[in-house]
Write a protein that holds these residues in place. Structure first.
Motif, mmCIF file in Angstrom:
data_model
loop_
_atom_site.group_PDB
_atom_site.id
_atom_site.type_symbol
_atom_site.label_atom_id
_atom_site.label_comp_id
_atom_site.label_asym_id
_atom_site.label_seq_id
_atom_site.Cartn_x
_atom_site.Cartn_y
_atom_site.Cartn_z
ATOM 1 N N ILE A 1 -0.892 -2.751 0.760
ATOM 2 C CA ILE A 1 -1.685 -1.665 0.193
ATOM 3 C C ILE A 1 -0.783 -0.863 -0.739
ATOM 4 O O ILE A 1 0.315 -0.450 -0.359
ATOM 5 C CB ILE A 1 -2.247 -0.725 1.287
ATOM 6 N N GLU A 2 -1.269 -0.669 -1.967
ATOM 7 C CA GLU A 2 -0.594 0.205 -2.922
ATOM 8 C C GLU A 2 -1.524 1.377 -3.200
ATOM 9 O O GLU A 2 -2.698 1.184 -3.519
ATOM 10 C CB GLU A 2 -0.294 -0.525 -4.232
ATOM 11 N N VAL A 3 -1.005 2.593 -3.053
ATOM 12 C CA VAL A 3 -1.787 3.800 -3.325
ATOM 13 C C VAL A 3 -1.269 4.413 -4.619
ATOM 14 O O VAL A 3 -0.065 4.639 -4.770
ATOM 15 C CB VAL A 3 -1.694 4.819 -2.167
ATOM 16 N N SER A 4 -2.198 4.654 -5.536
ATOM 17 C CA SER A 4 -1.843 5.236 -6.832
ATOM 18 C C SER A 4 -1.165 6.588 -6.665
ATOM 19 O O SER A 4 -1.316 7.255 -5.629
ATOM 20 C CB SER A 4 -3.109 5.442 -7.667
ATOM 21 N N GLY A 5 -0.469 6.997 -7.716
ATOM 22 C CA GLY A 5 0.122 8.322 -7.722
ATOM 23 C C GLY A 5 -0.928 9.363 -7.392
ATOM 24 O O GLY A 5 -2.015 9.367 -7.970
ATOM 25 N N VAL B 1 2.408 -1.781 4.353
ATOM 26 C CA VAL B 1 2.231 -3.159 4.802
ATOM 27 C C VAL B 1 1.786 -3.119 6.250
ATOM 28 O O VAL B 1 2.469 -2.539 7.102
ATOM 29 C CB VAL B 1 3.533 -3.982 4.664
ATOM 30 N N VAL B 2 0.647 -3.717 6.509
ATOM 31 C CA VAL B 2 0.113 -3.749 7.872
ATOM 32 C C VAL B 2 0.746 -4.920 8.593
ATOM 33 O O VAL B 2 0.599 -6.064 8.194
ATOM 34 C CB VAL B 2 -1.419 -3.881 7.879
ATOM 35 N N VAL C 1 -7.103 8.193 3.109
ATOM 36 C CA VAL C 1 -7.356 6.943 2.357
ATOM 37 C C VAL C 1 -6.911 5.749 3.190
ATOM 38 O O VAL C 1 -7.632 4.749 3.308
ATOM 39 C CB VAL C 1 -6.628 6.955 0.991
ATOM 40 N N LEU C 2 -5.729 5.841 3.771
ATOM 41 C CA LEU C 2 -5.216 4.743 4.595
ATOM 42 C C LEU C 2 -6.100 4.521 5.818
ATOM 43 O O LEU C 2 -6.419 3.369 6.156
ATOM 44 C CB LEU C 2 -3.773 5.015 5.007
ATOM 45 N N GLU C 3 -6.499 5.602 6.478
ATOM 46 C CA GLU C 3 -7.377 5.468 7.655
ATOM 47 C C GLU C 3 -8.684 4.779 7.290
ATOM 48 O O GLU C 3 -9.206 3.974 8.061
ATOM 49 C CB GLU C 3 -7.647 6.840 8.275
ATOM 50 N N ASN D 1 -2.547 2.671 9.232
ATOM 51 C CA ASN D 1 -1.914 3.857 9.804
ATOM 52 C C ASN D 1 -0.813 4.343 8.878
ATOM 53 O O ASN D 1 -0.163 3.544 8.202
ATOM 54 C CB ASN D 1 -1.347 3.482 11.179
ATOM 55 N N ILE D 2 -0.560 5.640 8.872
ATOM 56 C CA ILE D 2 0.532 6.198 8.085
ATOM 57 C C ILE D 2 1.864 5.544 8.475
ATOM 58 O O ILE D 2 2.780 5.443 7.674
ATOM 59 C CB ILE D 2 0.584 7.745 8.212
ATOM 60 N N LYS D 3 1.939 5.039 9.713
ATOM 61 C CA LYS D 3 3.155 4.361 10.171
ATOM 62 C C LYS D 3 3.396 3.045 9.441
ATOM 63 O O LYS D 3 4.487 2.485 9.506
ATOM 64 C CB LYS D 3 3.085 4.104 11.674
#
Length: 130
Positions: A28-32, A125-126, A61-63, A68-70
């Motif tokens: 997962i890539e999250v934009s700026g 990365v999950v 967004v991740l949830e 997870n933020i982890k």
């Protein structure tokens, strides 16, 4: 692998041709992401509050992706004022103290609007299902 684009409905997503996040498999890539500066809780001169707001919003967004933020393995932090390092680091640590993703902290001349002091990109990365 399937590609999943996460859109927020922002008019800039079509104008610029981007999305909030992209997921391909376990990556997962999250934009700026910048803060929502409201002038009350999140002020244009408060790098700590801006960083916390970014982290709160990206965690959501991740949830929504069942991540997870982890799972965050890297953050890239951009600021228009390197002297905000302590405040940004304190906020970043409140989420990542035990996770410790690889991180870069960069001073740049400007962000998209003058009220933004901080912008952060995330890579996750999950490795296990949540």
């Amino acid at each position: 692998m399937n590609r999943e684009n996460i859109l927020t409905g922002s008019l800039w997503e079509d104008k610029m041709g981007y999305c909030r996040a992209v997921r391909i498999g376990n990556y997962i890539e999250v934009s700026g992401t910048v803060a929502i500066v409201d002038g009350e809780k999140i002020k244009a001169n408060d790098a700590y509050a801006q960083t916390l707001n970014i982290l709160e919003r990206v965690e959501k967004v991740l949830e929504d992706l069942n991540v997870n933020i982890k799972d965050v393995i890297r953050t890239r932090i951009f600021t228009t004022d390197i002297t905000t390092f302590e405040a940004v680091a304190l906020a970043h640590s409140s989420y990542f103290k035990d996770i410790k993703p690889a991180t870069g902290f960069y001073e740049i001349s400007k962000l998209i609007a003058p009220e933004y002091l901080v912008e952060i990109e995330f890579t996750a990365v999950v490795t296990e299902m949540h």
